[in-house]
Motif scaffolding. Structure first.
Motif, mmCIF file in Angstrom:
data_model
loop_
_atom_site.group_PDB
_atom_site.id
_atom_site.type_symbol
_atom_site.label_atom_id
_atom_site.label_comp_id
_atom_site.label_asym_id
_atom_site.label_seq_id
_atom_site.Cartn_x
_atom_site.Cartn_y
_atom_site.Cartn_z
ATOM 1 N N UNK A 220 0.861 -1.192 0.000
ATOM 2 C CA UNK A 220 0.000 0.000 0.000
ATOM 3 C C UNK A 220 0.893 1.235 0.000
ATOM 4 N N UNK A 221 0.892 1.947 -1.133
ATOM 5 C CA UNK A 221 1.831 3.082 -1.257
ATOM 6 C C UNK A 221 1.297 4.334 -0.573
ATOM 7 N N UNK A 222 0.003 4.599 -0.768
ATOM 8 C CA UNK A 222 -0.544 5.841 -0.204
ATOM 9 C C UNK A 222 -1.597 5.535 0.847
ATOM 10 N N UNK A 223 -1.237 5.758 2.092
ATOM 11 C CA UNK A 223 -2.196 5.531 3.172
ATOM 12 C C UNK A 223 -3.041 6.793 3.340
ATOM 13 N N UNK A 224 -4.370 6.614 3.301
ATOM 14 C CA UNK A 224 -5.266 7.779 3.380
ATOM 15 C C UNK A 224 -5.155 8.450 4.743
ATOM 16 N N UNK A 225 -5.423 9.765 4.771
ATOM 17 C CA UNK A 225 -5.172 10.566 5.978
ATOM 18 C C UNK A 225 -6.285 10.460 7.028
ATOM 19 N N UNK A 226 -7.508 10.325 6.587
ATOM 20 C CA UNK A 226 -8.611 10.444 7.526
ATOM 21 C C UNK A 226 -9.680 9.406 7.166
ATOM 22 N N UNK A 227 -9.739 8.327 7.932
ATOM 23 C CA UNK A 227 -10.627 7.223 7.548
ATOM 24 C C UNK A 227 -11.584 6.885 8.696
ATOM 25 N N UNK A 228 -12.840 6.625 8.339
ATOM 26 C CA UNK A 228 -13.835 6.201 9.340
ATOM 27 C C UNK A 228 -14.243 4.764 9.026
ATOM 28 N N UNK A 229 -14.344 3.958 10.071
ATOM 29 C CA UNK A 229 -14.698 2.552 9.867
ATOM 30 C C UNK A 229 -15.665 2.097 10.958
ATOM 31 N N UNK A 230 -16.681 1.334 10.552
ATOM 32 C CA UNK A 230 -17.615 0.770 11.540
ATOM 33 C C UNK A 230 -17.255 -0.699 11.778
ATOM 34 N N UNK A 231 -16.994 -1.028 13.030
ATOM 35 C CA UNK A 231 -16.622 -2.394 13.375
ATOM 36 C C UNK A 231 -17.840 -3.314 13.229
ATOM 37 N N UNK A 232 -17.585 -4.500 12.716
ATOM 38 C CA UNK A 232 -18.627 -5.519 12.515
ATOM 39 C C UNK A 232 -19.221 -5.948 13.878
ATOM 40 N N UNK A 233 -20.423 -6.500 13.864
ATOM 41 C CA UNK A 233 -21.059 -6.964 15.117
ATOM 42 C C UNK A 233 -20.321 -8.189 15.667
ATOM 43 N N UNK A 234 -20.538 -8.446 16.952
ATOM 44 C CA UNK A 234 -19.845 -9.552 17.615
ATOM 45 C C UNK A 234 -20.642 -10.852 17.455
#
Ligand code: UD1
Length: 418
Positions: A220-234
């Motif tokens: 991965x050459x370019x890591x994005x600066x500002x990322x939002x992620x929703x964690x999967x359910x348990x």
């Protein structure tokens, strides 16, 4: 020390909202070492997550937590980084070892405490080290620490794991993400939590692909600066409460789930005679009589999860006839059996197999929790037992179940922490 008091035999009725997955959050938190600024949603507020946050802060990441919204904001400004995971944190939570891959990938050096054994088995980390060495890391063990270096950076390569390991697959993915060239991992674990980690890394700028048990990771050459992620359910929390509902539910509805991920668990419960309606993002379980016996073995996903073995065993105590459950993943994961027997269960162990004769009436007793899933199996047993059960050492439960008493109490269970 805190205890749980449970008065059994009260039917469960109501709704349970399933929390974010602990086992998905942990590797994603480790992955935050590779990023600059991320926001994680649907974080479960459980002890293991706080331990990982403490570890990341000690490494030098800035973390703020919005408890009411289950959100974490994490920043890595690349300053005052200490590439160390100390014994005091890794010994209480083995997943601390997951920072090894990302630290090596970004900072070319890491010193991580060896986690040691735990209640369910020896749990070595040889497969983690095997993969990192293949990626070019120089690794030695000194004074109980893994000392790893990759002075000229990690290099992508082809790795075939001799055995399937969730943690080793995660560590290898995290290390390979910034390695030069492409990495191909064969014989990987492909748990939904790993798929969620890959989704996160792809949001971060990666292009990782899963084909069967093969995982392909281009650099991965370019890591994005500002990322939002929703964690999967348990899915393990869901499985646990589905079993509670199967045992003593009048009508319990589960929300915040994706039934495609747990289709095998749904099939299994249906095969045991549990009445339910499952839709795309909800499941409803109804009072079920005449629970049927079953034989099953724990296996890597999509097989039956070792993390649900203890809970399913409680359901087997209520099934008619002889059920068998073989534990293939961990060598010492029947610690709940002596405690269940003290409550009246008829269980014999033969090598890796537990043989359960049912149905048996369970009665309340004072019991002791030994690990996370064993503890929750005692909660399930207590819910159907006559009289009162006292569960000691419940700090194990707090490692992985968010708002356990509140969720059960909302469904009318008589449960109290003292
Ligand atoms: C993860 C889960 C845990 C679950 C387990 C199996 C997290 C934080 N924990 O643990 O809840 O019970 O997967 O689904 O996600 N092994 C080796 N060498 C290694 C690594 C593992 O021999 O280097 C062995 C283990 O001792 C075990 C088996 O492989 O017998 C599977 O372990 P693994 O899949 O690695 O489990 P964890 O990642 O520790």
């Amino acid at each position: 020390m805190q205890k749980l008091l449970i008065n059994g035999k009260k039917e469960l009725f109501g709704k349970i909202s399933i929390s974010g997955s602990k086992n998905a959050t942990l590797p994603i938190l480790a992955a935050s070492i590779l990023s600059n600024k991320i926001k994680l949603k649907n974080i479960p507020l459980v002890k293991d997550i706080f331990t990982m946050i403490e570890l990341l802060k000690s490494i030098g990441l800035k973390i703020t937590i919005l408890k009411k919204k289950n959100i974490l904001n994490i920043r890595n400004i690349d300053q005052n980084i200490k590439t160390v995971a100390p014994y005091k944190l890794v010994k209480t939570m083995r997943a601390g070892v997951l920072v090894l891959g990302p630290l090596l990938a970004r900072y070319k050096t890491a010193k991580i405490s060896l986690p040691g054994g735990c209640a369910i088995g020896t749990r070595p980390v040889d497969l983690h080290l095997f993969a990192l060495k293949k990626l070019g890391a120089k690794i030695r063990i000194k004074n109980g620490y893994i000392i790893a270096e990759a002075k000229s950076g990690l290099k992508g390569t082809k790795i075939t794991f001799p055995n399937i390991s969730v943690g080793a697959t995660e560590n290898a993915i995290l290390a390979a993400f910034k390695a030069k060239g492409k990495t191909i991992l064969n014989n990987c674990a492909i748990e939904p939590e790993i798929q969620n980690l890959i989704l996160f890394l792809n949001n971060l700028g990666g292009n990782i692909k899963i084909i069967g048990r093969k995982i392909i990771i281009p650099n991965c050459k370019n890591i994005k600066k500002d990322v939002t992620h929703k964690v999967i359910f348990d899915r393990i929390e869901l499985g646990t409460y589905m079993i509670a509902a199967a045992l003593i539910g009048k009508k319990v509805k589960f929300k915040n789930v994706d039934t495609r991920i747990v289709k095998n668990d749904i099939q299994l419960l249906k095969k045991m005679g549990i009445k339910m309606i499952s839709k795309k993002s909800s499941i409803e379980i109804f009072k079920s009589k005449n629970i049927k016996k079953i034989n099953i073995e724990t296996r890597p996903y999509p097989g039956f999860a070792t993390d649900l073995q203890a809970q399913l065993m409680v359901l087997m105590t209520q099934a008619k006839g002889i059920s068998k459950i073989k534990e293939n993943i961990f060598e010492n994961r029947f610690m709940h059996v002596p405690e269940l027997k003290r409550m009246g269960a008829n269980i014999k162990i033969s090598n890796k197999t537990a043989i359960i004769k049912g149905p048996t009436k369970l009665t309340g007793a004072e019991v002791m929790a030994t690990d996370l899933r064993a503890s929750v199996s005692l909660v399930l047993a207590a819910l159907i037992a006559d009289n009162r059960t006292i569960i000691n050492r419940i700090y194990h439960l707090d490692r992985g179940y968010e708002y356990l008493e509140k969720k059960l109490k909302n469904c009318k269970a008589r449960i109290k922490r003292i």
